[in-house]
Design a protein around this motif. Structure first.
Motif, mmCIF file in Angstrom:
data_model
loop_
_atom_site.group_PDB
_atom_site.id
_atom_site.type_symbol
_atom_site.label_atom_id
_atom_site.label_comp_id
_atom_site.label_asym_id
_atom_site.label_seq_id
_atom_site.Cartn_x
_atom_site.Cartn_y
_atom_site.Cartn_z
ATOM 1 N N SER A 167 17.439 49.955 36.268
ATOM 2 C CA SER A 167 18.695 50.593 36.624
ATOM 3 C C SER A 167 19.131 49.967 37.935
ATOM 4 N N VAL A 168 20.309 49.333 37.951
ATOM 5 C CA VAL A 168 20.770 48.622 39.139
ATOM 6 C C VAL A 168 22.095 49.210 39.596
ATOM 7 N N PRO A 169 22.380 49.172 40.899
ATOM 8 C CA PRO A 169 23.672 49.671 41.387
ATOM 9 C C PRO A 169 24.780 48.651 41.160
ATOM 10 N N VAL A 170 25.967 49.130 40.811
ATOM 11 C CA VAL A 170 27.147 48.283 40.632
ATOM 12 C C VAL A 170 28.317 48.916 41.385
ATOM 13 N N VAL A 171 29.292 48.073 41.751
ATOM 14 C CA VAL A 171 30.480 48.531 42.456
ATOM 15 C C VAL A 171 31.620 48.663 41.446
ATOM 16 N N LEU A 172 32.294 49.799 41.473
ATOM 17 C CA LEU A 172 33.446 50.018 40.591
ATOM 18 C C LEU A 172 34.712 49.524 41.277
ATOM 19 N N GLY A 173 35.517 48.768 40.528
ATOM 20 C CA GLY A 173 36.751 48.231 41.073
ATOM 21 C C GLY A 173 37.898 49.217 40.986
ATOM 22 N N PRO A 174 39.020 48.884 41.607
ATOM 23 C CA PRO A 174 40.185 49.786 41.594
ATOM 24 C C PRO A 174 40.780 49.983 40.210
ATOM 25 N N GLY A 175 40.467 49.104 39.254
ATOM 26 C CA GLY A 175 41.015 49.229 37.908
ATOM 27 C C GLY A 175 40.107 49.945 36.931
ATOM 28 N N TYR A 176 39.070 50.618 37.418
ATOM 29 C CA TYR A 176 38.153 51.294 36.496
ATOM 30 C C TYR A 176 38.891 52.384 35.715
ATOM 31 N N ASP A 177 38.689 52.390 34.388
ATOM 32 C CA ASP A 177 39.388 53.323 33.512
ATOM 33 C C ASP A 177 38.364 54.243 32.842
ATOM 34 N N PRO A 178 38.284 55.496 33.271
ATOM 35 C CA PRO A 178 37.308 56.410 32.658
ATOM 36 C C PRO A 178 37.599 56.716 31.198
ATOM 37 N N PRO A 189 35.646 38.229 37.627
ATOM 38 C CA PRO A 189 35.855 37.756 36.250
ATOM 39 C C PRO A 189 36.375 36.318 36.203
ATOM 40 N N LEU A 190 35.494 35.383 35.889
ATOM 41 C CA LEU A 190 35.871 33.975 35.811
ATOM 42 C C LEU A 190 35.593 33.376 34.432
ATOM 43 N N GLY A 191 35.245 34.220 33.445
ATOM 44 C CA GLY A 191 34.885 33.700 32.134
ATOM 45 C C GLY A 191 36.022 33.793 31.127
ATOM 46 N N SER A 192 35.647 33.831 29.842
ATOM 47 C CA SER A 192 36.632 33.896 28.765
ATOM 48 C C SER A 192 36.963 35.336 28.399
ATOM 49 N N ALA A 193 35.937 36.122 28.049
ATOM 50 C CA ALA A 193 36.172 37.514 27.659
ATOM 51 C C ALA A 193 36.171 38.440 28.868
ATOM 52 N N ASN A 194 35.262 38.204 29.824
ATOM 53 C CA ASN A 194 35.157 39.019 31.040
ATOM 54 C C ASN A 194 34.975 40.500 30.722
ATOM 55 N N ASP A 195 34.098 40.790 29.769
ATOM 56 C CA ASP A 195 33.845 42.181 29.388
ATOM 57 C C ASP A 195 33.212 42.975 30.525
ATOM 58 N N PHE A 196 32.311 42.349 31.262
ATOM 59 C CA PHE A 196 31.613 43.048 32.344
ATOM 60 C C PHE A 196 32.583 43.426 33.461
ATOM 61 N N GLY A 197 33.347 42.447 33.940
ATOM 62 C CA GLY A 197 34.300 42.712 35.008
ATOM 63 C C GLY A 197 35.351 43.722 34.588
ATOM 64 N N ASN A 198 35.814 43.646 33.345
ATOM 65 C CA ASN A 198 36.820 44.577 32.856
ATOM 66 C C ASN A 198 36.267 45.994 32.781
ATOM 67 N N THR A 199 35.014 46.135 32.335
ATOM 68 C CA THR A 199 34.397 47.453 32.241
ATOM 69 C C THR A 199 34.272 48.114 33.604
ATOM 70 N N LEU A 200 33.896 47.341 34.620
ATOM 71 C CA LEU A 200 33.695 47.899 35.955
ATOM 72 C C LEU A 200 34.989 48.049 36.737
ATOM 73 N N GLY A 201 36.107 47.608 36.178
ATOM 74 C CA GLY A 201 37.385 47.787 36.848
ATOM 75 C C GLY A 201 37.798 46.645 37.748
ATOM 76 N N TRP A 202 37.204 45.456 37.563
ATOM 77 C CA TRP A 202 37.538 44.297 38.399
ATOM 78 C C TRP A 202 38.484 43.325 37.705
ATOM 79 N N GLY A 203 38.994 43.691 36.538
ATOM 80 C CA GLY A 203 40.017 42.884 35.892
ATOM 81 C C GLY A 203 39.490 42.043 34.748
ATOM 82 N N ARG A 204 40.419 41.615 33.884
ATOM 83 C CA ARG A 204 40.082 40.740 32.757
ATOM 84 C C ARG A 204 40.356 39.280 33.077
ATOM 85 N N LYS A 205 41.057 39.020 34.182
ATOM 86 C CA LYS A 205 41.369 37.659 34.608
ATOM 87 C C LYS A 205 40.944 37.495 36.064
#
Length: 677
Positions: free
Chosen positions: A575-586, A285-301
């Motif tokens: 359909s593409v594979p993605v990696v879930l981060g430690p912060g993923y929130d179900p 997550p290197l952007g402003s909103a970082n919706d993608f990274g936050n959704t996958l559990g990689w953080g908002r910052k």
């Protein structure tokens, strides 16, 4: 010719046999020829080569498996680019001519040898340039001058590549790329995504990326895992990274002997290889909103942002956070799941879209409009890249898209300032009059899902869109870092019931429609959503009218050059594979592992739609979609839209004629004929 002669001298100096690369591709033992210096025993490159399929030569590295050699005359081979320095640059012309003895060289040396060996030379030079690139955008690296990325352990960690935007995250991407230069593994596999896009020439960075992608593929297969790709940047970087992957994997029959032969689907990997080996994406997550990274559990910052402390203590904490983040990506225990990718496609049975797109132009500031004939109007200009195809996160038309288009003119360097800029532009839209290029709200917009009317709701004649400010869909359950979606419910059940959230791998888009008063009815910015399999948005506005839409934070203005009705069709394409981060929130997105669905890459749709879909993706990576979707200046003018380039030319003509004051009048036939007194 001089470079060709220099190349022959370099080859003879290295004692490279004329059979070295071609015979290896035909199955000759690797012992019959010398190993290139970069792949010499003990080097990191050689360890990766032998870890995959040893002794198969360069075509295997570019393709992923041996390719059949094909002789190519010298005049057909590509000579190293003049911008790259040759190893023989210090040799004088007379020495080159005297030492070459071209007449005595065997014919097969001139016809066959350069095809692979000059590519090797170009790849070595590009790789060396990549390793020596300096990143000096800030006075000091925010992670510290002695910071390092975590060591990569070949027997423990998942093979990983990275495509990072150096300008994102207030240049945090630049600092991470600088740290990658200090470790052999990362310096070869962490790429500046902007440089890769620019250097798609033979032997350039895209070729080096393809080489490393195939090596990572073989290494991962040997470990029984799937390789991974870090996509570093804002939310739009995800579709950008997909573009690079497909560009690296597209076939090129003119280079079939170099490992780029068509596997039968337009790519160098077969469909089975794509399903099994397509890398799983982890979003940095290197952007402003970082919706993608936050959704996958990689953080908002980005890792290490806004940590407490000062000086060396703060940098040490930032380094630890970055190492922890990278280690989670490399860890085989990090889970991988599927992710739906939607596409802006022609309607069924059509070969192309019936609309054109352009970019909003105008001065920076709160209001980008300019005064033409005493009326505030929007200026348009020719659109650049990316062209609308991959929609990974969300899509909308109306207020949010118009705000995003205005923001793109006023983009800032820091994420916090960008968020404030969004607020400023939103306030401007709400307080300004509607420009003549737009209808009031969503007047003239109709949406169907699966052939059934969806928008405007409860309307039999398509009227009522002017009451709504936005319509679109969510693929992830975050938008702008604050909004979520959940299945539609009655008012009494919205606050106290458990509703199905928007999911990124259920094969459904979560459609929504918003009025200005919608946030008052839905607590905590929760959209009322409806799960649909696809959508078609139709706009009818007439000459000089259009519609702003945005996908994944990229905004464009859509219009018909003839002023007729046009449609924007969106359906699931991948359909593409993605990696879930430690912060993923179900609790936000729900269970990320649907039942009875194996993780893997797939082209989606009915079998008869697979080939047109692959062709459209290939058109995108080749740049052919640019001419189909991006409007030219003539098309913008013909549609009756104010064109920035046209105004600039007229202003320059007025200045040449010594005209101090000029007013511009739009005329029905050709628009923008200058009139002055």
């Amino acid at each position: 010719r001089l470079e060709a002669i220099q190349l022959l001298i370099a080859l003879r100096a290295q004692r490279v046999s004329s059979r070295s690369m071609f015979d290896m591709a035909d199955g000759t033992s690797e012992e019959d020829c010398e190993i290139p210096p970069e792949c010499s025993p003990g080097s990191s490159a050689q360890s990766r080569v032998t870890h995959g399929r040893p002794g198969k030569g360069l075509p295997m590295l570019l393709r992923g498996r041996p390719a059949k050699a094909r002789a190519r005359p010298l005049e057909e081979s590509r000579i190293p680019s003049p911008r790259l320095r040759s190893d023989t640059s210090e040799t004088s012309v007379s020495e080159v001519v005297a030492a070459s003895s071209l007449d005595s060289a065997p014919w097969h040396t001139l016809e066959r040898q350069p095809s692979f060996t000059d590519l090797e030379l170009l790849l070595q030079q590009t790789r060396q340039k990549m390793r020596c690139q300096e990143y000096n955008g800030l006075p000091a690296n925010r992670y510290g001058s002695h910071a390092r990325l975590p060591p990569f352990l070949a027997d423990k960690h998942v093979p990983t590549l990275a495509l990072i935007n150096p300008h994102s995250g207030a240049a945090a991407g630049q600092d991470i790329l600088a740290l990658a230069q200090h470790a052999p593994y990362y310096q070869d596999r962490f790429f500046n995504i902007i440089d890769v896009v620019k250097d798609q020439y033979r032997g350039g960075l895209l070729d080096v990326f393809r080489l490393e992608l195939n090596l990572a593929k073989e290494e991962a297969k040997a470990m029984g895992v799937r390789a991974r790709l870090v996509s570093g940047g804002g939310d739009g970087t995800a579709s950008f990274a997909l573009f690079i992957l497909f560009a690296a994997l597209q076939a090129d029959e003119t280079r079939a002997d170099e490992g780029l032969a068509d596997a039968g689907n337009g790519f160098i990997w077969t469909d089975a290889e794509m399903e099994e080996c397509f890398p799983a994406i982890a979003q940095l997550p290197l952007g402003s909103a970082n919706d993608f990274g936050n959704t996958l559990g990689w953080g908002r910052k980005y890792p290490g942002d806004q940590l407490l402390g000062f000086g060396s203590a703060q940098r040490a904490s930032a380094e630890a956070a970055l190492q922890e983040w990278i280690s989670a990506v490399l860890d085989p225990a990090s889970r991988v799941t599927n992710f739906d990718i939607w596409g802006i496609m022609p309607e069924a049975g059509e070969q192309s879209c019936d609309f054109k797109v352009c970019d909003l132009a105008g001065p920076r500031g709160r209001d980008p409009k300019v005064s033409i004939e005493g009326q505030k109007q929007l200026l348009m200009k020719e659109a650049g890249t990316p062209v609308p195809l991959f929609a990974c996160l969300y899509f909308s038309a109306g207020f949010g898209a118009y705000m995003t288009a205005r923001f793109q003119i006023n983009r800032r360097k820091r994420p916090t300032h960008n968020k404030l800029e969004y607020v400023r532009q939103a306030a401007g839209i709400l307080t300004e009059a509607t420009p003549p290029q737009l209808n009031r709200n969503l007047e003239g917009v109709r949406v169907t899902c699966g052939g059934e009317p969806y928008f405007p709701p409860r309307s039999t004649d398509g009227e009522g869109g002017e009451k709504y400010r936005e319509v679109g869909f969510l693929n992830i359950n975050w938008q702008a870092g604050m909004a979520h979606g959940a299945d539609r419910a009655l008012i009494c059940g919205r606050a106290c019931s458990t509703r199905e959230p928007a999911k990124f791998n259920d094969g459904k888009m979560d459609m929504y429609r918003l009025k200005l008063t919608s946030p008052l009815k839905n607590p905590s910015l929760m959209y009322q959503t409806d799960k649909k399999a696809g959508m078609t948005l139709t706009f009818e506005g007439g000459q000089g009218k259009g519609l702003f839409f945005q996908w994944d934070g990229e905004a464009r203005f859509a219009f018909s050059p003839s002023g007729g009705v046009f449609s924007i069709n969106v359906r699931k394409i991948l359909s593409v594979p993605v990696v879930l981060g430690p912060g993923y929130d179900p609790r936000i997105t729900g269970d990320p592992f649907p039942e009875n669905e194996a993780v893997g890459f797939r082209f989606m749709g009915e079998s008869q739609l697979d080939w047109p879909l692959k062709q459209r993706i290939l058109k995108c990576v080749r740049g052919d979609l640019n001419s189909e979707l991006n409007a030219t200046r003539a098309e913008i003018v013909a549609a009756g839209l104010p064109c920035e380039e046209e105004l600039i030319e007229i202003h320059a003509s007025c200045m040449e004629l010594g005209v101090v004051a000029a007013s511009y009048s739009a005329q029905r036939a050709g628009w923008l004929h200058a009139s002055w007194s």
